[in-house]
Design a protein around this motif. Structure first.
Motif, PDB file in Angstrom:
ATOM      1  N   THR A 164       1.353  -1.388   0.208  1.00 37.44           N
ATOM      2  CA  THR A 164      -0.033  -0.313  -0.024  1.00 37.44           C
ATOM      3  C   THR A 164       0.659   1.099   0.044  1.00 37.44           C
ATOM      4  OG1 THR A 164      -0.138   0.006   2.370  1.00 37.44           O
ATOM      5  CG2 THR A 164      -1.722  -1.076   1.039  1.00 37.44           C
ATOM      6  N   TYR A 165       0.122   2.100  -0.475  1.00 35.71           N
ATOM      7  CA  TYR A 165       1.396   3.731  -0.458  1.00 35.71           C
ATOM      8  C   TYR A 165      -0.007   4.310  -0.730  1.00 35.71           C
ATOM      9  CZ  TYR A 165      -0.682   4.185  -5.645  1.00 35.71           C
ATOM     10  OH  TYR A 165      -0.902   3.979  -6.334  1.00 35.71           O
ATOM     11  N   VAL A 166       0.713   5.846  -0.080  1.00 29.98           N
ATOM     12  CA  VAL A 166      -0.198   7.623  -0.703  1.00 29.98           C
ATOM     13  C   VAL A 166       0.864   7.816  -1.169  1.00 29.98           C
ATOM     14  CG1 VAL A 166      -0.986   9.403   0.860  1.00 29.98           C
ATOM     15  CG2 VAL A 166      -1.222   6.951   1.913  1.00 29.98           C
ATOM     16  N   TRP A 167       0.589   8.788  -2.329  1.00 29.46           N
ATOM     17  CA  TRP A 167       1.116   9.352  -2.476  1.00 29.46           C
ATOM     18  C   TRP A 167       0.635  11.402  -2.838  1.00 29.46           C
ATOM     19  CZ3 TRP A 167       5.071   9.715  -5.920  1.00 29.46           C
ATOM     20  CH2 TRP A 167       5.602  11.430  -7.126  1.00 29.46           C
ATOM     21  N   SER A 168       1.296  11.885  -2.493  1.00 35.22           N
ATOM     22  CA  SER A 168       0.600  13.261  -2.311  1.00 35.22           C
ATOM     23  C   SER A 168       0.600  13.866  -3.559  1.00 35.22           C
ATOM     24  CB  SER A 168       1.957  13.990  -1.561  1.00 35.22           C
ATOM     25  OG  SER A 168       1.594  15.578  -1.909  1.00 35.22           O
ATOM     26  N   VAL A 169      -0.397  14.429  -4.464  1.00 35.90           N
ATOM     27  CA  VAL A 169      -0.413  14.746  -5.936  1.00 35.90           C
ATOM     28  C   VAL A 169       0.047  16.330  -5.831  1.00 35.90           C
ATOM     29  CG1 VAL A 169      -2.195  15.488  -7.527  1.00 35.90           C
ATOM     30  CG2 VAL A 169      -2.509  13.499  -6.575  1.00 35.90           C
ATOM     31  N   ASP A 170      -0.465  16.181  -4.296  1.00 35.91           N
ATOM     32  CA  ASP A 170       0.436  18.236  -4.813  1.00 35.91           C
ATOM     33  C   ASP A 170       1.877  18.271  -4.537  1.00 35.91           C
ATOM     34  OD1 ASP A 170      -2.820  18.662  -5.658  1.00 35.91           O
ATOM     35  OD2 ASP A 170      -3.064  18.995  -2.989  1.00 35.91           O
ATOM     36  N   GLN A 171       2.549  17.393  -4.176  1.00 36.59           N
ATOM     37  CA  GLN A 171       3.612  17.439  -3.660  1.00 36.59           C
ATOM     38  C   GLN A 171       4.914  16.711  -4.832  1.00 36.59           C
ATOM     39  OE1 GLN A 171       5.225  16.953   0.640  1.00 36.59           O
ATOM     40  NE2 GLN A 171       2.994  17.310   1.419  1.00 36.59           N
ATOM     41  N   ALA A 172       3.777  16.079  -5.780  1.00 35.57           N
ATOM     42  CA  ALA A 172       4.331  15.176  -6.478  1.00 35.57           C
ATOM     43  C   ALA A 172       5.205  14.068  -5.625  1.00 35.57           C
ATOM     44  CB  ALA A 172       5.268  15.605  -7.134  1.00 35.57           C
ATOM     45  N   ARG A 173       5.691  13.806  -4.473  1.00 38.87           N
ATOM     46  CA  ARG A 173       6.336  12.732  -3.901  1.00 38.87           C
ATOM     47  C   ARG A 173       5.236  11.403  -2.971  1.00 38.87           C
ATOM     48  NH1 ARG A 173       7.382  13.320   1.815  1.00 38.87           N
ATOM     49  NH2 ARG A 173       6.397  14.845   2.497  1.00 38.87           N
ATOM     50  N   THR A 174       5.816  10.320  -3.098  1.00 38.33           N
ATOM     51  CA  THR A 174       5.279   9.119  -1.782  1.00 38.33           C
ATOM     52  C   THR A 174       4.984   9.545  -0.384  1.00 38.33           C
ATOM     53  OG1 THR A 174       5.742   7.783  -3.377  1.00 38.33           O
ATOM     54  CG2 THR A 174       5.051   7.201  -1.643  1.00 38.33           C
ATOM     55  N   VAL A 175       4.230   9.726   0.103  1.00 44.19           N
ATOM     56  CA  VAL A 175       4.297   9.859   1.843  1.00 44.19           C
ATOM     57  C   VAL A 175       4.253   9.068   3.292  1.00 44.19           C
ATOM     58  CG1 VAL A 175       3.777  12.587   1.502  1.00 44.19           C
ATOM     59  CG2 VAL A 175       1.560  10.763   1.496  1.00 44.19           C
ATOM     60  N   ILE A 214      -3.258   7.109 -17.424  1.00 41.69           N
ATOM     61  CA  ILE A 214      -4.409   6.284 -16.607  1.00 41.69           C
ATOM     62  C   ILE A 214      -4.297   7.023 -15.293  1.00 41.69           C
ATOM     63  CG2 ILE A 214      -4.739   4.919 -15.375  1.00 41.69           C
ATOM     64  CD1 ILE A 214      -4.615   2.821 -17.810  1.00 41.69           C
ATOM     65  N   PHE A 215      -3.169   7.573 -14.963  1.00 41.76           N
ATOM     66  CA  PHE A 215      -3.558   7.941 -13.543  1.00 41.76           C
ATOM     67  C   PHE A 215      -3.298   9.239 -13.476  1.00 41.76           C
ATOM     68  CE2 PHE A 215      -1.122   3.702 -11.949  1.00 41.76           C
ATOM     69  CZ  PHE A 215      -1.869   3.773 -10.512  1.00 41.76           C
ATOM     70  N   ASP A 216      -2.581  10.155 -14.414  1.00 40.92           N
ATOM     71  CA  ASP A 216      -3.058  11.581 -14.929  1.00 40.92           C
ATOM     72  C   ASP A 216      -4.544  11.777 -15.201  1.00 40.92           C
ATOM     73  OD1 ASP A 216      -0.284  11.805 -15.643  1.00 40.92           O
ATOM     74  OD2 ASP A 216       0.488  11.943 -17.556  1.00 40.92           O
ATOM     75  N   ARG A 217      -5.218  11.112 -15.680  1.00 39.53           N
ATOM     76  CA  ARG A 217      -6.540  11.411 -15.613  1.00 39.53           C
ATOM     77  C   ARG A 217      -7.493  11.387 -14.418  1.00 39.53           C
ATOM     78  NH1 ARG A 217      -7.403   8.234 -19.334  1.00 39.53           N
ATOM     79  NH2 ARG A 217      -8.452   5.879 -18.258  1.00 39.53           N
ATOM     80  N   ALA A 218      -6.503   9.982 -13.659  1.00 40.15           N
ATOM     81  CA  ALA A 218      -7.033   9.753 -12.357  1.00 40.15           C
ATOM     82  C   ALA A 218      -6.910  11.424 -11.331  1.00 40.15           C
ATOM     83  CB  ALA A 218      -6.847   8.436 -12.176  1.00 40.15           C
ATOM     84  N   GLU A 219      -6.042  11.746 -11.307  1.00 38.48           N
ATOM     85  CA  GLU A 219      -5.493  12.850 -10.849  1.00 38.48           C
ATOM     86  C   GLU A 219      -6.328  14.340 -11.037  1.00 38.48           C
ATOM     87  OE1 GLU A 219      -1.145  13.601 -11.196  1.00 38.48           O
ATOM     88  OE2 GLU A 219      -0.884  12.060 -10.133  1.00 38.48           O
ATOM     89  N   GLU A 255      -4.942  18.906   1.056  1.00 36.47           N
ATOM     90  CA  GLU A 255      -4.224  17.670   0.033  1.00 36.47           C
ATOM     91  C   GLU A 255      -4.326  16.653  -0.877  1.00 36.47           C
ATOM     92  OE1 GLU A 255       0.497  16.448  -0.105  1.00 36.47           O
ATOM     93  OE2 GLU A 255      -0.584  16.873   2.063  1.00 36.47           O
ATOM     94  N   ARG A 256      -4.333  16.784  -1.744  1.00 38.95           N
ATOM     95  CA  ARG A 256      -4.408  16.050  -2.553  1.00 38.95           C
ATOM     96  C   ARG A 256      -4.444  14.519  -2.236  1.00 38.95           C
ATOM     97  NH1 ARG A 256      -5.638  17.661  -8.213  1.00 38.95           N
ATOM     98  NH2 ARG A 256      -3.605  18.514  -8.473  1.00 38.95           N
TER      99      ARG A 256
END
Length: 320
Positions: A164-175, A214-219, A255-256
């Motif tokens: 599992t992971y959480v990616w910060s869309v606004d910071q463009a990094r894995t948190v 796919i991920f660009d569209r999801a964000e 934050e997204r």
């Protein structure tokens, strides 16, 4: 701890009463004691000077001076007593409240002011201390609940057979990344979180363009992700991954966050490919053999016949 009647009575007094009553009592005691001594001395002086008017006037002057000094001394004593009472009743308690607040701010949620117990009080500082202790108890209880929930969630995340992971869309990094990422791909949690471009480098070149779209569209749209693709592990092994992810908004920061789960389906994919290949081989054999091969259901109706039936019986397979 049980409190006596005097303690309960003191607790019910207002702050001005706690300061004023002892001050009045101390002042009266000092004044009465000094006045008693002065009156006794003045009586002696007057009795000696009763026959001599000059001595009498001098004694009265001395008495007036002593009365003024007595009054001045009483004022000084009253001011000193006021200062002591303010320190004991106000300053010391405020300092204690400040110290406890500082300890709580430093992370110790078990500290309490411990003043007044649960009994009602007219003292503003006592009520403040009681309210502070109630607040501290509530914060401690909620913090304990949060820690318990976090522990349960972490155990769940670390035990499921997926990364599992959480990616910060606004910071463009894995948190956040779960420990399962290491046995799956060969990269530690620290490495996964430190390199924002790691995922792009691991995606199989034939899948990269499709998955980025796919991920660009999801964000942008918030559309959920439910896709299969390939990742290249550190040792060069190609892993088939089935990933599910959704975009959520953090309530505190706004934050997204892209929250996802990656399942290693390499073995399942290999089994499916092997089964498909076996089916293809079987179908090819059945359709090319010169023997009549057929299948029937439970009611005795033909459900399949291979092309050889036409050469043997003269009927097409769809006529059987």
């Amino acid at each position: 701890m049980r409190r006596g009647p005097l303690s309960r009575l003191w607790n019910r007094l207002s702050l001005p009463a706690k300061v004023g009553m002892p001050l009045v009592i101390i002042t009266l005691l000092v004044a009465l004691t000094a006045a008693a001594f002065e009156l006794r001395d003045a009586r002696r002086q007057l009795s000696r000077s009763a026959q001599n008017p000059a001595h009498l006037e001098e004694a009265l002057d001395r008495l007036s001076t002593r009365v003024v000094l007595l009054a001045s001394g009483a004022v000084v004593v009253e001011i000193g007593a006021l200062a002591v009472l303010l320190y004991l009743v106000v300053h010391r308690r405020v300092r204690r409240l400040t110290e406890v607040a500082g300890q709580m701010a430093a992370g110790d949620l078990t500290v309490r002011v411990g003043e007044g117990g649960a009994e009602p009080s007219r003292d503003g500082l006592t009520r403040l201390a009681q309210a502070f202790d109630d607040m501290a108890a509530t914060v401690e209880a909620r913090n304990r609940e949060l820690l318990d929930a976090e522990t349960r969630y972490r155990l769940l995340v670390e035990e499921i057979p997926a990364a599992t992971y959480v990616w910060s869309v606004d910071q463009a990094r894995t948190v956040f990344a779960s420990p399962q990422v290491e046995p799956m791909l060969g990269y530690t949690v620290e490495e996964s979180m430190a390199d924002p471009k790691l995922w792009q480098r691991l995606v199989h070149p034939d899948d990269l363009e499709r998955m980025e779209a796919i991920f660009d569209r999801a964000e942008v749209t918030g559309e959920p992700v439910d896709e299969g693709y390939r990742l290249i592990a550190r040792d060069g092994t190609v892993k088939w991954i089935h990933e599910r992810a959704v975009v959520a908004i953090d309530r505190a920061s706004g934050e997204r966050l892209l929250q996802g789960v990656m399942y290693d389906v390499t073995e399942r994919r290999a089994m499916e490919d092997a089964l498909r290949e076996s089916e293809e081989k079987y179908r090819s054999f059945v359709e090319t053999t010169k023997e009549w091969v057929w299948a029937m259901d439970g009611d005795g109706r033909a459900t399949y016949a291979n092309p050889a039936v036409e050469e043997i019986l003269g009927y097409r397979p769809d006529e059987i």
